[in-house]
Design an enzyme around this catalytic site. Structure first.
Site, PDB file in Angstrom:
ATOM      1  N   SER A 231      14.508  -9.866  -0.383  1.00 59.21           N
ATOM      2  CA  SER A 231      13.871  -9.543  -1.648  1.00 59.21           C
ATOM      3  C   SER A 231      12.582  -8.739  -1.409  1.00 59.21           C
ATOM      4  CB  SER A 231      13.625 -10.842  -2.423  1.00 59.21           C
ATOM      5  OG  SER A 231      13.335 -10.588  -3.764  1.00 59.21           O
ATOM      6  N   ASP A 462      23.147  -7.203  -8.318  1.00 57.64           N
ATOM      7  CA  ASP A 462      21.892  -7.929  -8.105  1.00 57.64           C
ATOM      8  C   ASP A 462      20.930  -7.519  -9.215  1.00 57.64           C
ATOM      9  OD1 ASP A 462      19.380  -8.814  -7.251  1.00 57.64           O
ATOM     10  OD2 ASP A 462      19.703  -8.252  -5.163  1.00 57.64           O
ATOM     11  N   HIS A 491      21.511 -12.430  -5.767  1.00 59.31           N
ATOM     12  CA  HIS A 491      20.345 -11.781  -5.184  1.00 59.31           C
ATOM     13  C   HIS A 491      20.162 -12.289  -3.755  1.00 59.31           C
ATOM     14  CE1 HIS A 491      16.464 -10.066  -4.587  1.00 59.31           C
ATOM     15  NE2 HIS A 491      15.812 -11.202  -4.661  1.00 59.31           N
TER      16      HIS A 491
END
Length: 552
Positions: A231, A462, A491
């Site tokens: 991320s 995502d 994600h």
């Protein structure tokens, strides 16, 4: 853009350079030479050990029994390397094989504001047995985060429920939330801004955490950095590869931030992507109407959800636990912020758990509903993650200073994507009033020495880090390879148990164990598929409309 972390955050999910790309190399030399002493590993404090126990069940090795800790001092300001210091909390989960480890994989879970000291043992526990035998995993809490000192916190009561409704752009809602946003930014500036004992707000940008990572690499005694970033951690990785290109060993980026949308545009992109995923989730719930009884079409489930949201906007629900005496509340905000997790990942625990709680509400079971979506009405909570998120994103780059622009963009996007747009606005609105100095983002990829061996992972749906940003980054990081999970809505896709030949984790292992990159520039992996409710029977499935029939 709301906070991005591997494990799904509440609130909207989701910095950059002090000096920008032209001057990045000069600053790089400072942190490259700053800390050459080795790290002194020792027993961890009881609270870290206790927290690490959560990962003991993930693999054959009980990580809480082998985890080690160290503290590392770094400059508050790398332009003044001999000046004021702050302390980073590090963890090491050592390899189980005989002889020396192949290397140290430094890991980051994202956020910004995600705690990395405990992400280390989690990654280790999720690694395959060959990876556990081969690599040490190094976790660290970035500056201002968690067990590092100082730990940034601005207002622990900001999350007391029910909060004022996010609304849809009405003047009254805007006045309330603009005041709340300014009050929070002012509280942060008073505690950690210019003129305070420690001016952390001016020194919490992405570029400073990148320099910290380089200091960690040097302190470990490694010429090259092996890194796994998830991320927002992918942004740390891409900036590191730009500023310290010759120091990159093996680097995996999972759930990729598009560098051209940092950060205002990123939250607008998220609004659209999350709305799409939530619509898909409503369709999934409709597919199993025999389990949840919320409607047998996507349209019916959507109506139930938004009717409930409107009801909680007017009259939040409160519930007092008869055993603990704790009172929790569920208003519009609390419902949205929790439901958002269903847009982060395909997970039986999340998808089934939320649908079951909504079903419980419909059946009059308020206790189950409040237990899932409620937040305490008093007593406050740890706002460290929220404070660091804002500290990094608000100061990485200058956000628009005109409220009219924020308002007009939100009104436009909300027409297309009503699920999260206004919640995301108010999550980020303190950036309008932020006390830290705004920087200039590093121009990712702008170096002649850019490493050619970076491995990227991404799912096509995502929502936290939309696919378009990953394609943008892949193009910028010339020579990188991209593993795409088609049609998946999760994600960050590494460590979901996909060790089948040609599966996601098999590419991850082959890269770290053997340095093997995929044969093609981009490879596509089949999605793992949607979860099935544990109560769903063959009879239930036969009596339920096909999934394509309920998406409208």
């Amino acid at each position: 853009m709301k906070k991005i972390v591997v494990a799904a955050t509440t609130g909207l999910v989701t910095g950059l350079g002090l000096l920008g790309a032209p001057n990045a190399s000069a600053a790089a030399d400072v942190s490259d030479a700053f800390h050459r002493a080795s790290v002194a590993w020792q027993a961890c404090s009881p609270d870290i050990v206790a927290a690490a126990k959560a990962y003991d069940r993930l693999g054959p090795v009980e990580v809480s029994k082998i985890i080690q800790c160290a503290e590392l001092q770094v400059p508050l300001d790398y332009a003044k390397p001999n000046g004021q210091k702050i302390t980073l909390q590090l963890t090491r989960t050592p390899h189980t094989g005989s002889g020396a480890a192949k290397g140290d994989i430094v890991v980051n879970p994202g956020g910004p504001g995600g705690g990395g000291a405990l992400f280390g043992p989690r990654v280790y526990a999720q690694n395959s047995a060959p990876m556990q035998a081969t690599y040490n995993v190094i976790g660290f809490d970035p500056r201002g985060v968690g067990f590092s000192t100082p730990s940034l916190s601005c207002d622990t009561n900001v999350s007391n429920a029910p909060r004022p409704a996010y609304g849809t752009g009405g003047k009254r809602d805007e006045a309330i939330w603009l005041k709340r946003s300014k009050d929070y930014a002012d509280a942060c500036a008073k505690k950690f801004g210019a003129g305070s004992k420690l001016d952390l707000l001016d020194h919490i940008k992405t570029i400073e955490s990148v320099r910290d990572i380089n200091t960690i690499r040097a302190a470990l005694g490694n010429e090259k950095l092996d890194f796994y970033g998830a991320s927002y951690g992918t942004y740390l990785g891409q900036v590191y590869a730009t500023v310290f290109p010759k120091r990159v060993g093996r680097m995996v980026l999972d759930g990729n931030v598009g560098p051209k949308s940092v950060w205002y545009d990123a939250q607008l992109n998220q609004d659209i992507a999350f709305d799409k995923n939530m619509e898909y989730y409503f369709g999934w719930v409709a597919k199993y109407d025999g389990v949840y009884h919320l409607g047998n079409t996507q349209a019916k489930v959507r109506k139930f959800y938004y009717d409930l949201q409107a009801k909680l906007t007017k009259q939040p629900l409160t519930f007092k636990d008869p055993e603990s005496g704790t009172t929790v509340a569920v208003g519009q905000d609390e419902l949205i912020d929790t439901m958002l997790n269903a847009g982060y990942r395909r997970s039986q625990a999340v998808w089934h758990g939320y649908a079951s709680a909504l079903s419980a509400y419909k059946a009059g079971d308020i206790e189950t509903f409040a237990g899932t979506f409620g937040s305490p009405t008093t007593g406050g909570s740890d706002d460290n993650g929220n404070a660091v998120y804002l500290g990094v994103q608000c100061s990485d780059v200058q956000w628009p200073t005109s409220w009219a622009k924020w308002h007009n963009d939100a009104v436009r996007v909300n027409k297309q994507a009503p699920f999260e747009t206004w919640g995301n606005v108010w999550f980020n609105a303190p950036c309008l009033f932020w006390g830290g100095k705004a920087g200039t983002p590093v121009k990712v990829g702008q170096t002649k020495d850019l490493p050619k061996n970076i491995l990227m992972f991404q799912s096509t749906d995502d929502a936290a880090t939309p696919y378009a940003g990953a394609l943008e980054l892949h193009k910028i990081l010339k020579g990188s390879h991209l593993v795409v999970q088609d049609g998946d809505r999760t994600h960050c896709i590494v460590h979901r148990g996909d060790l089948r030949p040609g599966g996601v984790d098999s590419y991850f292992d082959a890269y770290f164990l053997n340095g093997t990159l995929p044969a093609q520039d981009t490879v596509h992996v089949a999605q793992l598929g949607d979860p099935t409710p544990p109560q769903a029977s063959a009879r239930t499935l036969q009596s339920t409309p096909q999934f394509n029939d309920v998406i409208k």
